[in-house]
Design a protein around this motif. Structure first.
Motif, PDB file in Angstrom:
ATOM      1  N   CYS A   1       0.781  -1.330  -0.124  1.00 44.43           N
ATOM      2  CA  CYS A   1      -0.001   0.208   0.082  1.00 44.43           C
ATOM      3  C   CYS A   1       1.029   1.231   0.070  1.00 44.43           C
ATOM      4  O   CYS A   1       1.769   1.292   0.803  1.00 44.43           O
ATOM      5  N   VAL A   2       0.904   2.028  -1.052  1.00 46.91           N
ATOM      6  CA  VAL A   2       1.662   2.930  -1.050  1.00 46.91           C
ATOM      7  C   VAL A   2       0.815   4.451  -1.230  1.00 46.91           C
ATOM      8  O   VAL A   2      -0.178   4.635  -1.647  1.00 46.91           O
TER       9      VAL A   2
ATOM     10  N   PHE B   1       7.031   9.641   1.494  1.00 41.75           N
ATOM     11  CA  PHE B   1       6.495   8.382   0.500  1.00 41.75           C
ATOM     12  C   PHE B   1       6.499   7.357   1.483  1.00 41.75           C
ATOM     13  O   PHE B   1       7.645   7.102   1.960  1.00 41.75           O
ATOM     14  N   ALA B   2       5.545   6.454   1.401  1.00 43.45           N
ATOM     15  CA  ALA B   2       5.750   5.273   2.341  1.00 43.45           C
ATOM     16  C   ALA B   2       4.881   4.013   1.578  1.00 43.45           C
ATOM     17  O   ALA B   2       3.933   4.234   0.969  1.00 43.45           O
ATOM     18  N   ALA B   3       5.265   2.906   1.836  1.00 46.45           N
ATOM     19  CA  ALA B   3       4.876   1.505   1.336  1.00 46.45           C
ATOM     20  C   ALA B   3       4.832   0.669   2.512  1.00 46.45           C
ATOM     21  O   ALA B   3       5.800   0.429   3.224  1.00 46.45           O
TER      22      ALA B   3
ATOM     23  N   VAL C   1       0.498  -3.062  -6.284  1.00 48.23           N
ATOM     24  CA  VAL C   1       0.610  -1.831  -5.476  1.00 48.23           C
ATOM     25  C   VAL C   1      -0.615  -1.142  -5.392  1.00 48.23           C
ATOM     26  O   VAL C   1      -1.409  -0.990  -6.533  1.00 48.23           O
ATOM     27  N   VAL C   2      -1.136  -0.937  -4.041  1.00 48.33           N
ATOM     28  CA  VAL C   2      -2.375  -0.149  -3.827  1.00 48.33           C
ATOM     29  C   VAL C   2      -2.160   1.360  -3.803  1.00 48.33           C
ATOM     30  O   VAL C   2      -1.493   1.741  -3.141  1.00 48.33           O
ATOM     31  N   LEU C   3      -2.999   2.055  -4.814  1.00 49.62           N
ATOM     32  CA  LEU C   3      -2.860   3.633  -4.925  1.00 49.62           C
ATOM     33  C   LEU C   3      -3.907   4.300  -4.954  1.00 49.62           C
ATOM     34  O   LEU C   3      -5.179   3.744  -5.241  1.00 49.62           O
TER      35      LEU C   3
ATOM     36  N   ASN D   1       6.570  -6.786 -13.573  1.00 53.34           N
ATOM     37  CA  ASN D   1       6.216  -7.554 -12.298  1.00 53.34           C
ATOM     38  C   ASN D   1       5.657  -6.504 -11.386  1.00 53.34           C
ATOM     39  O   ASN D   1       5.300  -7.060 -10.486  1.00 53.34           O
ATOM     40  N   VAL D   2       5.327  -5.499 -11.818  1.00 53.85           N
ATOM     41  CA  VAL D   2       4.478  -4.395 -11.049  1.00 53.85           C
ATOM     42  C   VAL D   2       2.953  -4.206 -11.735  1.00 53.85           C
ATOM     43  O   VAL D   2       2.759  -3.948 -12.820  1.00 53.85           O
ATOM     44  N   HIS D   3       2.124  -4.433 -10.621  1.00 56.83           N
ATOM     45  CA  HIS D   3       0.804  -4.170 -11.048  1.00 56.83           C
ATOM     46  C   HIS D   3       0.167  -3.083 -10.320  1.00 56.83           C
ATOM     47  O   HIS D   3       0.124  -3.425  -8.951  1.00 56.83           O
ATOM     48  N   LEU D   4      -0.484  -2.266 -10.849  1.00 62.06           N
ATOM     49  CA  LEU D   4      -0.977  -1.182  -9.941  1.00 62.06           C
ATOM     50  C   LEU D   4      -2.722  -1.387  -9.683  1.00 62.06           C
ATOM     51  O   LEU D   4      -3.360  -1.739 -10.794  1.00 62.06           O
TER      52      LEU D   4
END
Length: 290
Positions: free
Chosen positions: A109-110, A150-152, A191-193, A212-215
């Motif tokens: 979660c970003v 910024f935080a993940a 990644v949840v945005l 490899n990254v899915h938003l």
């Protein structure tokens, strides 16, 4: 022939029915009055004004209705009501990630917390005449600049990866995303945005270069679906509120120290809500009777 009841029991029941009708009518009058404009010079109603406006209704009756419907006339709360036409699809996608995370991937979660101010406050304690000691800070403060955090949040472990920047443009967002990709090499990242324009440009060349990254975007005005917001709230209460910082560097060091302490005892947030629904606000107080 039908049996006709008579006597004290019938009188009691008739009185009870009459009392209920009177109570219902009074309740409806009170709620309808809340939909009207308050008297000149007032921005909102209170119990005394309502009782004076209605005439035959006492303040006790007004507050009885307020308690019944959990209304607080003097309290002002803010909330976000999503009008996203794709609310169901987006919410189901994010909740599905929380309840059934991918086997070979990580859910992150970003989000950003922009313009965190480094405020220098005079702090100390005083002793009252009765001997009680109070601690606090003065209402005056001095600004020493800002930082953008910024935080993940790793949903599975509760670990937090943070980065500090002066601004929150697309450039800073991609720099932080590159850090995440480097932190989890070879991992499939979900990644949840939110829907900030820096997160979703029309032509996302960076996303195409990182298959490899899915938003996964939450519905508009639904920040409560992003778990990192829970962590931001904890950070604000624990470190930022009432903090005394003489420079931006000191502020960043305090946040880094909090993140380090958090990660030593990190635990994931437990998401239990399997279904979320798009709520609609009631336009009138009188609708509460329906």
């Amino acid at each position: 022939m039908p049996r006709i009841e008579s006597g004290p029991l019938t009188i009691i029941r008739a009185r009870e029915t009459k009392r209920r009708k009177y109570t219902s009518a009074t309740e409806e009058r009170i709620l309808k009055a809340l939909d009207e404009q308050p008297p000149a010079g007032y921005s909102r109603w209170n119990g005394r004004l309502l009782a004076q406006h209605l005439g035959e209704v006492s303040q006790h009756q007004v507050w009885r209705v307020m308690r019944k419907h959990d209304l607080h006339l003097e309290r002002r709360q803010s909330w976000c009501v999503s009008t996203d036409p794709e609310f169901s699809r987006k919410a189901a996608d994010v909740v599905g990630l929380y309840l059934n995370p991918p086997v070979n991937g990580l859910v992150l979660c970003v989000d950003e917390k922009p313009c965190i101010q480094a405020l220098e406050r005079a702090q100390g304690w005083i002793r009252l005449p009765n001997g009680r000691a109070l601690t606090g800070f003065a209402h005056e403060y001095k600004r020493h600049g800002t930082t953008t955090l910024f935080a993940a949040l790793n949903v599975a472990s509760g670990l937090v990866h943070a980065g500090h920047y002066r601004r929150r443009r697309r450039r800073e967002f991609l720099d932080f995303m590159n850090e995440l990709v480097a932190t989890y090499p070879g991992k499939e990242l979900h990644v949840v945005l939110d829907n900030l324009n820096t997160h979703k440009p029309k032509e996302d060349r960076w996303l195409k270069a990182h298959p490899n990254v899915h938003l996964h975007f939450i519905p508009t005005h639904s920040c409560w679906l992003n778990q990192v917001e829970c962590w931001f709230s904890i950070l604000s209460r624990s470190t930022l509120q009432g903090g005394n910082f003489t420079s931006v560097r000191m502020l960043i060091q305090a946040i880094k120290a909090f993140v380090a302490g958090w990660n030593q005892n990190a635990a994931p947030f437990e998401w239990t809500k399997a279904e979320v629904h798009q709520q609609q606000m009631k336009r009138y107080y009188s609708d509460l009777c329906k």
